[in-house]
Design an enzyme around this catalytic site. Structure first.
Site, PDB file in Angstrom:
ATOM      1  N   ASP A  47      -5.568  -3.194  18.033  1.00  0.00           N
ATOM      2  CA  ASP A  47      -6.264  -2.023  18.557  1.00  0.00           C
ATOM      3  C   ASP A  47      -7.772  -2.267  18.556  1.00  0.00           C
ATOM      4  O   ASP A  47      -8.282  -3.033  17.724  1.00  0.00           O
ATOM      5  CB  ASP A  47      -5.950  -0.792  17.705  1.00  0.00           C
ATOM      6  CG  ASP A  47      -4.495  -0.362  17.817  1.00  0.00           C
ATOM      7  OD1 ASP A  47      -3.862  -0.672  18.845  1.00  0.00           O
ATOM      8  OD2 ASP A  47      -3.999   0.290  16.876  1.00  0.00           O
ATOM      9  N   TYR A  75      -1.286  -6.815   6.960  1.00  0.00           N
ATOM     10  CA  TYR A  75      -2.462  -5.991   7.252  1.00  0.00           C
ATOM     11  C   TYR A  75      -3.031  -5.393   5.972  1.00  0.00           C
ATOM     12  O   TYR A  75      -2.293  -5.081   5.030  1.00  0.00           O
ATOM     13  CB  TYR A  75      -2.091  -4.833   8.187  1.00  0.00           C
ATOM     14  CG  TYR A  75      -1.608  -5.246   9.552  1.00  0.00           C
ATOM     15  CD1 TYR A  75      -2.496  -5.418  10.611  1.00  0.00           C
ATOM     16  CD2 TYR A  75      -0.250  -5.452   9.791  1.00  0.00           C
ATOM     17  CE1 TYR A  75      -2.047  -5.789  11.870  1.00  0.00           C
ATOM     18  CE2 TYR A  75       0.208  -5.827  11.047  1.00  0.00           C
ATOM     19  CZ  TYR A  75      -0.695  -5.990  12.078  1.00  0.00           C
ATOM     20  OH  TYR A  75      -0.240  -6.358  13.324  1.00  0.00           O
ATOM     21  N   ASP A  89      -5.188   7.221  14.683  1.00  0.00           N
ATOM     22  CA  ASP A  89      -6.259   6.465  14.034  1.00  0.00           C
ATOM     23  C   ASP A  89      -7.590   7.179  14.251  1.00  0.00           C
ATOM     24  O   ASP A  89      -7.648   8.251  14.870  1.00  0.00           O
ATOM     25  CB  ASP A  89      -6.303   5.012  14.519  1.00  0.00           C
ATOM     26  CG  ASP A  89      -6.634   4.870  16.002  1.00  0.00           C
ATOM     27  OD1 ASP A  89      -7.119   5.840  16.618  1.00  0.00           O
ATOM     28  OD2 ASP A  89      -6.404   3.778  16.552  1.00  0.00           O
ATOM     29  N   ARG A 183      -0.576   2.282  12.167  1.00  0.00           N
ATOM     30  CA  ARG A 183      -1.079   3.664  12.260  1.00  0.00           C
ATOM     31  C   ARG A 183       0.069   4.672  12.283  1.00  0.00           C
ATOM     32  O   ARG A 183      -0.060   5.784  11.756  1.00  0.00           O
ATOM     33  CB  ARG A 183      -2.020   3.845  13.448  1.00  0.00           C
ATOM     34  CG  ARG A 183      -1.528   3.398  14.780  1.00  0.00           C
ATOM     35  CD  ARG A 183      -2.706   3.334  15.768  1.00  0.00           C
ATOM     36  NE  ARG A 183      -2.401   2.517  16.911  1.00  0.00           N
ATOM     37  CZ  ARG A 183      -2.065   2.999  18.109  1.00  0.00           C
ATOM     38  NH1 ARG A 183      -1.995   4.305  18.302  1.00  0.00           N
ATOM     39  NH2 ARG A 183      -1.814   2.189  19.109  1.00  0.00           N
TER      40      ARG A 183
END
Length: 245
Positions: A47, A75, A89, A183
């Site tokens: 993203d 992550y 997000d 997310r």
């Protein structure tokens, strides 16, 4: 006319440490320009808000794209409890706020445990998932919400690194399967806790055996000459060997 590549055509995999605001497409376009080749792709979109490891495949190494995209990803992320956004997000618009003073660290840990192992996850509307050939994010920008098919995903490992009840923030690490949306993971945990949540920071630290510490920064990439960039490429043989070990 022969369609074979020139003997000196660039070939290999470049590890890039993506900056926020620098898109996956930007990285591909930059490599195409510096290396003077069109045959460039990447192995899993990050993203715009996200940072971290982006694997760029070049030349004949584009044949590895599907295999590399199947590798587990790791992550590091931060979620904000009590606030929901339409994109799940910090880039999205706030659509709901709820109190978080009822939360405890134990309840948060239990919610993470609930979303461990294998389960179904519905991709967000603001995603590149296509419905009838149209990316969901294009429909979302028009205010449309379309039913999306849930995907079977797996959380291999997770660690809660910090719980701050005063600021309603949680830092965590997650290692997950292909097609996993961090997310949405944060959003779903927020729903389970009854307060909502969204992701405020996301960094891909690993893809398969490859780590972000090995990657070239975006400023360094922008300053590279063609020869310097070629010297940074991992060969197909190097990539395959590391994936097998």
């Amino acid at each position: 006319m022969s369609t074979s590549e020139a003997p000196d055509a660039p070939c290999g995999v470049l590890l890039v440490d993506k900056d926020p605001g620098f898109t996956s497409h930007n990285a591909v376009a930059l490599c195409r320009r510096v290396l003077n080749t069109r045959k460039v792709g990447h192995c899993g979109t990050l993203d715009p808000m996200a940072t971290g490891l982006l694997m760029v495949v070049i030349g004949k190494a584009t044949k590895l794209q599907d295999r590399l995209m199947c590798d587990d990803k790791e992550y590091l992320a931060t979620m904000k409890l009590g606030i929901e956004t339409n994109s799940q997000d910090a880039d999205g618009q706030i659509i709901a706020t709820r109190p978080t003073d009822h939360l405890s660290a134990d309840a948060i840990r239990a919610a993470f445990e609930h979303y461990s192992g294998s389960f179904d996850q519905t991709p967000p509307m603001y995603s590149a998932v296509k419905i009838n050939g149209v990316p969901c994010y294009k429909l979302a920008r028009k205010g449309q919400s379309i039913e999306r098919q849930a995907r079977h995903v797996t959380v291999r490992e997770h660690d809660i690194l910090r719980i701050d009840l005063a600021s309603a923030e949680v830092d965590f690490r997650v290692r997950c399967s292909k097609g996993f949306y961090v997310r949405t993971y944060a959003h779903d945990i927020g729903q389970l806790l009854g307060c909502g949540a969204h992701l405020t920071a996301l960094r891909r630290s690993r893809s398969g055996p490859f780590r972000v510490e090995e990657a070239i920064s975006v400023p360094a990439l922008k300053a590279c000459t063609r020869d310097e960039l070629l010297a940074r490429l991992l060969s197909i043989e190097q990539v395959l060997s590391r994936r097998e070990n």
